[in-house]
Design an enzyme around this catalytic site. Structure first.
Site, PDB file in Angstrom:
ATOM      1  N   ARG A  95       0.859  -1.187   0.000  1.00  0.00           N
ATOM      2  CA  ARG A  95       0.000   0.000   0.000  1.00  0.00           C
ATOM      3  C   ARG A  95       0.895   1.236   0.000  1.00  0.00           C
ATOM      4  O   ARG A  95       1.903   1.286   0.713  1.00  0.00           O
ATOM      5  CB  ARG A  95      -0.922   0.036   1.230  1.00  0.00           C
ATOM      6  CG  ARG A  95      -2.138  -0.866   1.119  1.00  0.00           C
ATOM      7  CD  ARG A  95      -3.126  -0.415   0.046  1.00  0.00           C
ATOM      8  NE  ARG A  95      -4.271  -1.309  -0.084  1.00  0.00           N
ATOM      9  CZ  ARG A  95      -4.348  -2.332  -0.950  1.00  0.00           C
ATOM     10  NH1 ARG A  95      -3.340  -2.602  -1.755  1.00  0.00           N
ATOM     11  NH2 ARG A  95      -5.439  -3.072  -1.018  1.00  0.00           N
ATOM     12  N   ASP A 100       4.416  -0.435  -6.975  1.00  0.00           N
ATOM     13  CA  ASP A 100       3.148  -0.742  -7.661  1.00  0.00           C
ATOM     14  C   ASP A 100       2.015   0.048  -7.025  1.00  0.00           C
ATOM     15  O   ASP A 100       0.877  -0.012  -7.492  1.00  0.00           O
ATOM     16  CB  ASP A 100       2.859  -2.250  -7.561  1.00  0.00           C
ATOM     17  CG  ASP A 100       1.637  -2.643  -8.377  1.00  0.00           C
ATOM     18  OD1 ASP A 100       1.602  -2.309  -9.580  1.00  0.00           O
ATOM     19  OD2 ASP A 100       0.701  -3.264  -7.814  1.00  0.00           O
ATOM     20  N   GLU A 148      -2.354   7.575  -5.022  1.00  0.00           N
ATOM     21  CA  GLU A 148      -2.693   6.941  -6.296  1.00  0.00           C
ATOM     22  C   GLU A 148      -4.161   7.105  -6.686  1.00  0.00           C
ATOM     23  O   GLU A 148      -4.519   6.960  -7.864  1.00  0.00           O
ATOM     24  CB  GLU A 148      -2.341   5.447  -6.269  1.00  0.00           C
ATOM     25  CG  GLU A 148      -3.243   4.594  -5.376  1.00  0.00           C
ATOM     26  CD  GLU A 148      -2.852   3.123  -5.364  1.00  0.00           C
ATOM     27  OE1 GLU A 148      -1.646   2.826  -5.268  1.00  0.00           O
ATOM     28  OE2 GLU A 148      -3.765   2.272  -5.447  1.00  0.00           O
TER      29      GLU A 148
END
Ligand code: NAD
Length: 344
Positions: free
Chosen positions: A236, A260, A265
């Site tokens: 996260r 990632d 985000e």
């Protein structure tokens, strides 16, 4: 049971439609394109179940509107639930169900993909060769064999990562609030976080985001890292203080960064913004480093994982309809990160 599925993409609809063909008593699903927010929540008026994704807003305002409109179940299409105000949901009598495990292999394999790509600069080599540049300068990597990997969070995903990295001949260090015998059996040695950071050539994060783990990797933690180490986060975004990591990249303390997930985000990922001017300067600065590789929350995105997400989501809805409860319900204990720590 009437279910409003927010924030659906074509690939998710296709997966739901495939699964519904073999579901005995399929729920009545309506696919909605908008993200779930306080503004769009009234669309769920009259739906007993609402299905949401990681970038939906499940704060107290949204939950209040959903509960007032007759919603009883929030079925998350994710394992993580840090985007849900669990305390508010409990106060409103809402059941929040998640998909606790859908493919630890998908996330672990993507993690290792980031490690290999960053180390051997495959992303840069791909561009060079396409342009007829066959020079090797700047592409040198290092043998993973014999190096030390530090795995923070040794649950389902962390354990698969440990197994793969052991296959490369890496020494394994681990940090968790509880030791996992499966990781110990793989040869992992548990350490405090500062000890792990000081000894690891590759640090990879696999713990959940809780009040305790927010900015786990901050300026102080980065100062404890081995100079030039690689940092990977497929868990996260807010586990990492992005500004501190940017400073660490500039000073060379962090040698490679693979992400990632990103703490902001929600305004970026899962959408095609290629025609837009991106306003997030912190994120755009990260993209300028040659030793940074970012993917847009795609570690979970395999055929098998998506199939499992859909199957478990439909099972959660069916169980709630039949029993008024869910085995996969998230509790306040989970939320505090103190439920025996492993977030199953
Ligand atoms: P898991 O519950 O099996 O394992 C999490 C581990 O973290 C547990 O062993 C737990 O004890 C440990 N932990 C909790 N608090 C900790 C702390 N303060 N310090 C160190 N360790 C701590 O979960 P999992 O299935 O392995 O998933 C891990 C995380 O991966 C999830 O929380 C989720 O946020 C993330 N995830 C990301 C994607 C993606 O697509 N990028 C997909 C799925 C999951």
């Amino acid at each position: 049971m009437k279910t409003a599925i927010f924030n659906t993409k074509p690939y998710e609809r296709a997966a739901f439609e495939t699964a519904l063909r073999t579901t005995a008593q399929p729920p009545e699903l309506d696919y909605l394109e908008p993200h779930l927010t306080p503004v769009t929540a009234p669309l769920a008026q009259g739906y007993r179940a609402v299905c949401a994704f990681v970038n939906d807003d499940l704060g107290a305002d949204t939950l209040r509107i959903l509960a007032a409109g007759g919603t009883e179940l929030i079925a998350l299409r994710s394992a993580g639930f840090n985007h849900v105000d669990i305390a508010a949901a409990a106060d409103l009598g809402l059941t929040v169900a998640r998909v606790p495990a859908y493919s630890p292999h998908a996330v672990a394999e993507h993690t290792v993909g980031l490690i290999l790509t960053l180390n051997r600069k495959i992303h840069r080599a791909y561009q060079r060769v396409r342009e007829g540049n066959f020079a090797l300068g700047g592409l040198m990597g290092f043998d993973l064999h014999g190096k030390t990997a530090g795995i923070v969070g040794t649950g389902k995903i962390g354990t698969v990562v440990a197994r793969i990295l052991r296959g490369f001949g890496m020494r394994l260090l681990a940090h968790d609030v509880a030791e996992n015998p499966d990781c110990v059996a793989l040869g992992a040695e548990y350490r405090t976080l500062p000890e792990l950071l000081a000894e690891s050539d590759v640090v990879t994060l696999h713990c959940p985001l809780t009040p305790d783990t927010r900015h786990l990797i901050d300026a102080a933690a980065i100062a404890q890292m081995k100079p030039g180490a690689m940092l990977i986060n497929t868990s996260r975004g807010a586990l990492v203080d992005t500004r501190a990591v940017t400073a660490g990249l500039k000073s060379g303390r962090i040698g490679h960064l693979g992400l990632d997930v990103y703490e902001e985000e929600g305004d970026l990922f899962f959408e095609d913004l290629s025609d837009h001017v991106i306003q997030d300067d912190v994120f755009m600065r990260l993209l300028t480093f040659p030793n940074v590789l970012i993917t847009a929350h795609q570690a979970f995105f395999t055929h098998e994982a998506l199939g499992n997400i859909v199957a478990t989501t439909l099972a959660n809805i069916a169980q709630y309809q039949a029993e008024g409860r869910c085995d996969n319900a998230v509790t306040l204990q989970h939320h505090s990160g103190k439920a025996g720590a492993r977030s199953r």
